[in-house]
Design a protein around this motif. Sequence first.
Motif, PDB file in Angstrom:
ATOM      1  N   THR A  71       1.047  -1.306   0.074  1.00  0.00           N
ATOM      2  CA  THR A  71      -0.057  -0.021  -0.083  1.00  0.00           C
ATOM      3  C   THR A  71       0.877   1.222   0.089  1.00  0.00           C
ATOM      4  O   THR A  71       0.749   2.296  -0.648  1.00  0.00           O
ATOM      5  N   ILE A  72       1.955   1.335   1.089  1.00  0.00           N
ATOM      6  CA  ILE A  72       2.753   2.375   0.840  1.00  0.00           C
ATOM      7  C   ILE A  72       3.540   2.582  -0.503  1.00  0.00           C
ATOM      8  O   ILE A  72       3.597   3.723  -0.943  1.00  0.00           O
ATOM      9  N   PHE A  73       3.888   1.697  -1.105  1.00  0.00           N
ATOM     10  CA  PHE A  73       4.685   1.836  -2.441  1.00  0.00           C
ATOM     11  C   PHE A  73       3.842   2.051  -3.410  1.00  0.00           C
ATOM     12  O   PHE A  73       4.192   3.096  -4.137  1.00  0.00           O
ATOM     13  N   MET A  74       2.464   1.625  -3.572  1.00  0.00           N
ATOM     14  CA  MET A  74       1.747   1.998  -4.722  1.00  0.00           C
ATOM     15  C   MET A  74       1.245   3.375  -4.290  1.00  0.00           C
ATOM     16  O   MET A  74       1.128   4.122  -5.462  1.00  0.00           O
ATOM     17  N   GLY A  75       0.889   3.874  -3.215  1.00  0.00           N
ATOM     18  CA  GLY A  75       0.414   5.136  -2.920  1.00  0.00           C
ATOM     19  C   GLY A  75       1.654   6.108  -3.388  1.00  0.00           C
ATOM     20  O   GLY A  75       1.264   7.079  -3.777  1.00  0.00           O
ATOM     21  N   SER A  76       2.812   5.902  -2.735  1.00  0.00           N
ATOM     22  CA  SER A  76       3.916   6.667  -3.304  1.00  0.00           C
ATOM     23  C   SER A  76       3.960   6.793  -4.768  1.00  0.00           C
ATOM     24  O   SER A  76       4.293   7.943  -5.238  1.00  0.00           O
ATOM     25  N   VAL A  77       3.897   5.798  -5.478  1.00  0.00           N
ATOM     26  CA  VAL A  77       3.881   5.676  -6.978  1.00  0.00           C
ATOM     27  C   VAL A  77       2.966   6.481  -7.479  1.00  0.00           C
ATOM     28  O   VAL A  77       3.320   7.325  -8.310  1.00  0.00           O
ATOM     29  N   VAL A  78       1.782   6.413  -7.016  1.00  0.00           N
ATOM     30  CA  VAL A  78       0.558   6.945  -7.621  1.00  0.00           C
ATOM     31  C   VAL A  78       0.780   8.544  -7.492  1.00  0.00           C
ATOM     32  O   VAL A  78       0.435   9.635  -8.328  1.00  0.00           O
ATOM     33  N   ILE A  79       1.093   8.850  -6.220  1.00  0.00           N
ATOM     34  CA  ILE A  79       1.435  10.504  -5.755  1.00  0.00           C
ATOM     35  C   ILE A  79       2.389  10.830  -6.668  1.00  0.00           C
ATOM     36  O   ILE A  79       2.390  12.115  -7.272  1.00  0.00           O
TER      37      ILE A  79
END
Length: 312
Positions: free
Chosen positions: A276-284
């Motif tokens: 979740t942290i990795f995907m959220g960081s990529v999206v942002i």
Amino acid sequence: MAVYTMKRITVGMISLFVLVTVTFFLTRMMPGSPFEDGNVSASVTEAMEEEYGLRDSPVKQYRTYMTNLLKGRLGVSYKQQGVTVESIIGNAAPVTASLGAAAVITAAVAGTGLGVWRAVSKKKTVRILLSGGTLLGAGIPNFVAALLLLLVFGVTLKWFPVTGLFTPAHYVLPVLSLSFYPTAVVAEMIYNTFAEEMKKEYVVLARAKGMGFWQIAVFHVLKNAWIPVLNYLGPLSAFLLTGSFAVESIFNIPGLGREFVSSVMNRDYTLIMGLTIFMGSVVIGVNLFTDLLCAWLDPRVRNSYLEKRWGD
């Protein structure tokens, strides 16, 4: 622009913090235990939970997790004993990124070509077929496209392999599955914006100066027509680069999407949080990059940022 960039980064950090917090407490609300197994006794399960701190209150677990996160530690997978979350993400991310990047490029190139073709074609039959194809492509979910392509070109005709990503041929079916819908969207956007741009005064002036049609279309019209497409490709790239759960599961691709589905089914809390942290960081990050790129390409966007700044 610097002020706007800092504002966006701040908003992104706050959004990521909220995402991490909500996800953490939602995982703790999941029924069952990560260590439950038909072959493991209740006493062993309790001992494992005690070892990993899962018997503590959710608030205490949250404080511990956030402290470790600030130190750059995502923890160890509960199901893959001895394997860190960082290593799992490190192995899965390149696979998903290569698949997503290929799908984004395919959608951008094919969608642009189809949109321009529809806009400049003088044949009514061609325009009708392209319009119908766009509607059809936009109406097919990627998992349905994946199943159809797998059954027709993988199982029946045996033209392409259907599992894994070992050779360029393995990419064909999953990339097509992921790019059907975005190709249709890009084609429709290019068609509308291209046709609108061709009616503007700068095009008339360029023609009066003796510039050729394709010179005007490629170097002037298409540049402006692509601004809305960039705004769309930002979120799309973030989604595809962080994994398409259904397509990766159908083609048995060891990417982030499959890992996330597996982590949820296994109640692997640390892996869920890490992904979740990795995907959220990529999206942002991708959305921020897209916004700044649009501002750099379009002076009108830059001017709007300046007006907002002075208005503040």
